[in-house]
Enzyme design. Structure first.
Site, PDB file in Angstrom:
ATOM      1  CB  SER A   9      -0.868   0.027   1.258  1.00  0.00           C
ATOM      2  OG  SER A   9      -1.568  -1.184   1.382  1.00  0.00           O
ATOM      3  CB  SER A 247       4.116   0.145  10.583  1.00  0.00           C
ATOM      4  OG  SER A 247       3.850   1.145  11.536  1.00  0.00           O
ATOM      5  CE  LYS A 248       4.575   1.393   3.941  1.00  0.00           C
ATOM      6  NZ  LYS A 248       3.501   0.825   3.120  1.00  0.00           N
ATOM      7  CD  GLN A 249       0.766   3.345   9.086  1.00  0.00           C
ATOM      8  OE1 GLN A 249       1.347   2.264   9.166  1.00  0.00           O
ATOM      9  NE2 GLN A 249       0.363   3.840   7.930  1.00  0.00           N
ATOM     10  N   GLY A 251       6.992   5.302  12.146  1.00  0.00           N
ATOM     11  CA  GLY A 251       8.209   6.019  11.791  1.00  0.00           C
ATOM     12  C   GLY A 251       9.364   5.160  11.302  1.00  0.00           C
TER      13      GLY A 251
END
Ligand code: GLU
Length: 282
Positions: A9, A247-249, A251
């Protein structure tokens, strides 16, 4: 013939965790003499980061992970998802729902079910019998029990994970009638992933363990749409320093592609440490 895929995604560029998934699926496809396809899962537009999709394609190219077919992009596939939803509606297996998150929580509270924070709230089936006069359905849900009953399938979905072994879930009880199209008009991941895996001829899914819990839902949808079920392998997750999934969330750093071989070796090392030999089938 083996067909594998990587389906990121574009909510950010690739990090070490997503590279592990990409590499594992690629190695598994290569070890089986199969094909490996790339699919951009960009349906949740509000969460997508502009430019991330192009960047991911570029990152994979630098890493030497090249798709064996042109890129598939979910946002371009609305007619396919529409047709699949219509197929379910025609069988009486999908119904419109007007419940907000709050309505669902209140209905569950009235029924004495406490919903833990962050836990999936099992949909109480409020709209299953049809909307009342004046109500407007905005989301679409799958009538799970009805699908299983009409197809004469057991209530508990049993399936086998290549790494984790036998799995079982009672989707109606543990998840409930899940969403196919969200109230904001966005196609749900579950519907899109099933339609796309089938259209791309995917035989083997290799993805992160955070998606393990989605598989039974996807199998129910495959049955409902008359599609075959691929084999599944869920990978251990790469954890960050805080012990949470990278995760990207939270960082995770983008890959430093000045030295792609180092990134690849690190991902390979992770897979080895996890005892995974891609290509072995069990
Ligand atoms: N797009 C999903 C993600 O990035 C992966 C979906 C899948 O592999 O089924 O988490």
């Amino acid at each position: 013939m083996y067909v594998g895929r990587f389906a990121p995604s574009p909510t950010g560029v690739l990090h070490q965790g997503s590279l592990v998934t990409a590499l594992a699926s690629w190695q598994d496809a290569r070890a089986h003499g199969g094909r490996w396809l790339l699919r951009m899962e960009d349906l949740d537009a509000p969460r997508c980061v502009p430019g991330a999709a192009e960047e991911i394609v570029q990152q994979l190219r630098v890493l030497g992970l090249n798709s064996d077919a042109p890129l598939m992009t979910q946002s371009a596939r609305t007619p396919r998802y529409k047709a699949a939803l219509q197929q379910l509606i025609d069988r009486g297996w999908a119904y419109p729902c007007c419940c907000s998150r709050r309505d669902i929580e209140e209905a569950l509270a009235r029924a004495g079910v406490s919903t833990e924070r962050h836990a999936i709230a099992v949909y109480p089936g409020t709209c299953r019998q049809g909307l009342k006069h004046g109500q407007v359905g905005r989301a679409w849900r799958l009538n799970v029990q009805r699908v299983l009953r009409d197809l004469d399938l057991p209530e508990v979905v049993h399936w086998h994970d290549r790494r984790l072994g036998p799995q079982a879930q009672n989707v109606a009880l543990e998840v409930g009638d899940f969403v196919l199209r969200r109230a904001d008009g966005i196609w749900a991941y579950q519907l899109a992933v099933v339609v796309d895996d089938a259209d791309q001829g995917v035989t083997d899914v290799v993805r992160g363990e955070d998606l393990l819990d989605n598989t039974a839902r996807q199998i129910v949808l495959q049955r409902a749409l008359g599609l075959s079920t691929p084999s599944y392998l869920h990978l251990p997750l790469v954890l960050g320093a805080n012990g949470e999934k990278l995760s990207k969330q939270n960082g995770a750093k983008a890959l430093d592609l000045n030295d792609p071989q180092v990134c690849r070796r690190e991902a390979e090392f992770f897979l080895q440490q996890a005892g995974l030999v891609m290509g072995s089938s069990s």
